[in-house]
Scaffold this active site. Structure first.
Site, PDB file in Angstrom:
ATOM      1  N   ASP A  25       0.398   8.429  -0.352  1.00 22.42           N
ATOM      2  CA  ASP A  25      -0.671   7.507  -0.753  1.00 22.42           C
ATOM      3  C   ASP A  25      -1.588   8.150  -1.785  1.00 22.42           C
ATOM      4  O   ASP A  25      -1.940   7.559  -2.802  1.00 22.42           O
ATOM      5  CB  ASP A  25      -1.506   7.084   0.462  1.00 22.42           C
ATOM      6  N   SER A  59      -3.706   1.447   1.276  1.00 23.49           N
ATOM      7  CA  SER A  59      -4.308   2.760   0.997  1.00 23.49           C
ATOM      8  C   SER A  59      -5.744   2.724   0.490  1.00 23.49           C
ATOM      9  O   SER A  59      -6.089   3.401  -0.485  1.00 23.49           O
ATOM     10  CB  SER A  59      -3.458   3.543  -0.007  1.00 23.49           C
ATOM     11  N   SER A  60      -6.584   1.966   1.174  1.00 20.89           N
ATOM     12  CA  SER A  60      -7.995   2.010   0.796  1.00 20.89           C
ATOM     13  C   SER A  60      -8.553   3.406   1.051  1.00 20.89           C
ATOM     14  O   SER A  60      -9.355   3.916   0.264  1.00 20.89           O
ATOM     15  CB  SER A  60      -8.801   0.943   1.529  1.00 20.89           C
ATOM     16  N   SER A  61      -8.117   4.073   2.113  1.00 19.16           N
ATOM     17  CA  SER A  61      -8.683   5.400   2.375  1.00 19.16           C
ATOM     18  C   SER A  61      -8.196   6.439   1.364  1.00 19.16           C
ATOM     19  O   SER A  61      -8.982   7.250   0.879  1.00 19.16           O
ATOM     20  CB  SER A  61      -8.433   5.869   3.810  1.00 19.16           C
ATOM     21  N   GLU A  79       9.930   4.776   3.301  1.00 22.64           N
ATOM     22  CA  GLU A  79       8.788   4.680   4.221  1.00 22.64           C
ATOM     23  C   GLU A  79       8.958   5.657   5.369  1.00 22.64           C
ATOM     24  O   GLU A  79      10.040   5.746   5.962  1.00 22.64           O
ATOM     25  CB  GLU A  79       8.732   3.242   4.762  1.00 22.64           C
ATOM     26  N   GLY A  83      -7.683  -1.856   6.048  1.00 15.65           N
ATOM     27  CA  GLY A  83      -6.683  -1.881   7.116  1.00 15.65           C
ATOM     28  C   GLY A  83      -5.446  -2.674   6.745  1.00 15.65           C
ATOM     29  O   GLY A  83      -4.673  -3.093   7.602  1.00 15.65           O
TER      30      GLY A  83
HETATM   31  C1  GLA Z   1       0.873   6.005   5.630  1.00  6.45           C
HETATM   32  C2  GLA Z   1       0.692   7.483   5.300  1.00  6.45           C
HETATM   33  C3  GLA Z   1       1.715   7.926   4.255  1.00  6.45           C
HETATM   34  C4  GLA Z   1       3.126   7.533   4.660  1.00  6.45           C
HETATM   35  C5  GLA Z   1       3.190   6.061   5.052  1.00  6.45           C
HETATM   36  C6  GLA Z   1       4.528   5.679   5.607  1.00  6.45           C
HETATM   37  O1  GLA Z   1       0.559   5.212   4.531  1.00  6.45           O
HETATM   38  O2  GLA Z   1      -0.600   7.722   4.815  1.00  6.45           O
HETATM   39  O3  GLA Z   1       1.619   9.318   4.070  1.00  6.45           O
HETATM   40  O4  GLA Z   1       3.611   8.349   5.676  1.00  6.45           O
HETATM   41  O5  GLA Z   1       2.202   5.747   6.033  1.00  6.45           O
HETATM   42  O6  GLA Z   1       5.501   5.758   4.639  1.00  6.45           O
END
Ligand code: GLA
Length: 387
Positions: A174, A128-130, A33, A124
């Site tokens: 993502d 990763s909805s976006s 992460e 939110g």
């Molecule tokens: C968000 C960002 C990713 C990544 C994560 C943290 O999801 O979109 O690119 O940096 O945070 O790991």
């Protein structure tokens, strides 16, 4: 879902003749992460939940967007002649950004489109909805207009548009996870050169449980961009004494031996997280290959501690969820997942403990925070496709 979006499409745009339906998944990250913009490794997987679109080309240059997740906004109208970000465009800045990025690469749409979107990723939540919306847009452009792009390029275009159109300096994890998803596999991606490997997720006797704190994160307004620039500064300080391209190039030992050149304590902590977390991701994948789920879980737990204390992207509610998870027999590992500042945790839980997990963590969370958590026992799915 296919019928739902097609029905809405017909209702809004007269009929659904010739409309196509596409899907792109959300993702959950197992470990690695805040390493993806530091040239490190990540280990995410695509989910079976994501974003759906019913879409059809128009005879003019208009763009009509409608989202069943934001019904009160109605149809948001735009045009191919207006591919610039704006506040009023709201969520449509994501698909518009992708169209803009395609055009910048010479893939220019010759007509507009009508579109209806519907997603089953909680907004939110850090799932990763976006990114799924960006990859979905790229995928449907490729299919409808015959643009010649690979799925890796779809991920790159998605990230580029998010960075340059939407002002969020995210890494590529993502979009890559969504574009390159593979059923029952996690993706071990080296963000330094985009080399990757699919690792079968054989969690014999265990499940992946995602817990939503229901604390909405807003990464653009949050500290995300600050973290990124702290890491960049730390990197340039380290580059005065080492020959590295990213923090992901350092081992723990090399970092410890050189960290004194970083002239600020906070930056030392940020860089330490990036270096150690990258090494944890590499070890976790090895552990999985060796069927050592116990070690995998320990690395997940250590990841949380580092994100909480050194990277400081957790929050009280998320820490409660993780602490309560750690108390339960049958929990192999648990940590915050995604960008942070709210959103979700990811836990690996033995089959027989999944019910107890939801009950105990749910109750403790309500008691300690007054909030309600949602639980999803997730499945790992494929990347974008037509339905
Ligand atoms: C968000 C960002 C990713 C990544 C994560 C943290 O999801 O979109 O690119 O940096 O945070 O790991």
């Amino acid at each position: 879902m296919k019928e739902t979006v097609l029905n809405k499409f017909a209702q809004l745009y007269g009929n659904s003749e010739g409309a196509k339906v596409y899907f792109a998944p959300g993702r959950v990250n197992l470990i690695g992460e805040h390493t993806d913009y530091n040239g490190g490794h990540v280990f995410p997987c695509a989910l079976t939940i994501g974003t759906y679109a019913a879409v059809r080309k128009r005879g003019d240059r208009k763009l009509n967007f409608y989202s069943m997740n934001f019904e009160s906004m109605g149809v948001i109208e735009s045009s191919l002649d207006d591919l610039t970000p704006s506040k009023e465009a709201d969520w449509t800045n994501y698909p518009k950004g992708v169209m803009w990025a395609f055009a910048g690469r010479g893939m220019v749409m010759d007509c507009g489109l009508d579109i209806v979107l519907n997603g089953n990723i909680p907004n939110g939540s850090g799932l990763s909805s976006s990114a799924s919306l960006e990859v979905l847009t790229g995928y449907l452009l490729k299919e409808l207009y015959g643009f010649d792009v690979t799925n890796v390029e779809l991920a790159q275009i998605g990230q580029y548009s998010e960075n340059n159109f939407n002002g969020m300096n995210c890494g590529i994890m993502d979009q890559f996870a969504s574009a390159m998803g593979k059923k029952d596999h996690a993706i071990f991606l080296d963000t330094a050169d985009l080399s990757y490997e699919y690792a079968p997720l054989k969690l014999s006797g265990a499940k992946i449980v995602v817990t939503n704190s229901n604390v909405k994160h807003s990464l653009v307004n949050s500290e995300y961009n600050v973290r990124r620039s702290e890491c960049e500064t730390a990197l340039s300080e380290l580059q005065t004494v080492t020959d590295i391209k990213g923090l992901g190039d350092l081992t723990e030992e090399e970092f410890e031996a050189n960290k004194s050149v970083i002239k600020d304590e906070v930056r030392v902590k940020r860089a330490k997280h990036a270096v150690y977390e990258n090494r944890r991701a590499v070890r976790a994948v090895e552990a999985l290959k060796n069927n050592d789920l116990k070690l995998f879980g320990e690395l997940m737990n250590a990841s949380h501690v580092s994100l909480r204390d050194d990277y400081q992207v957790s929050c009280e509610e998320i820490d409660v969820l993780v602490e309560e998870a750690w108390k339960i027999d049958g929990v192999i590992g648990s940590r915050i997942t995604g960008g942070g500042f709210g959103g979700c945790t990811v836990s690996i839980v033995k089959d027989e403990a999944v019910d107890t997990f939801q009950e105990k963590v749910g109750t403790a969370y309500r008691e300690r925070t007054g909030k309600t958590a949602d639980f999803y026992v997730v499945e790992i799915g494929d990347g974008p496709r037509e339905l």
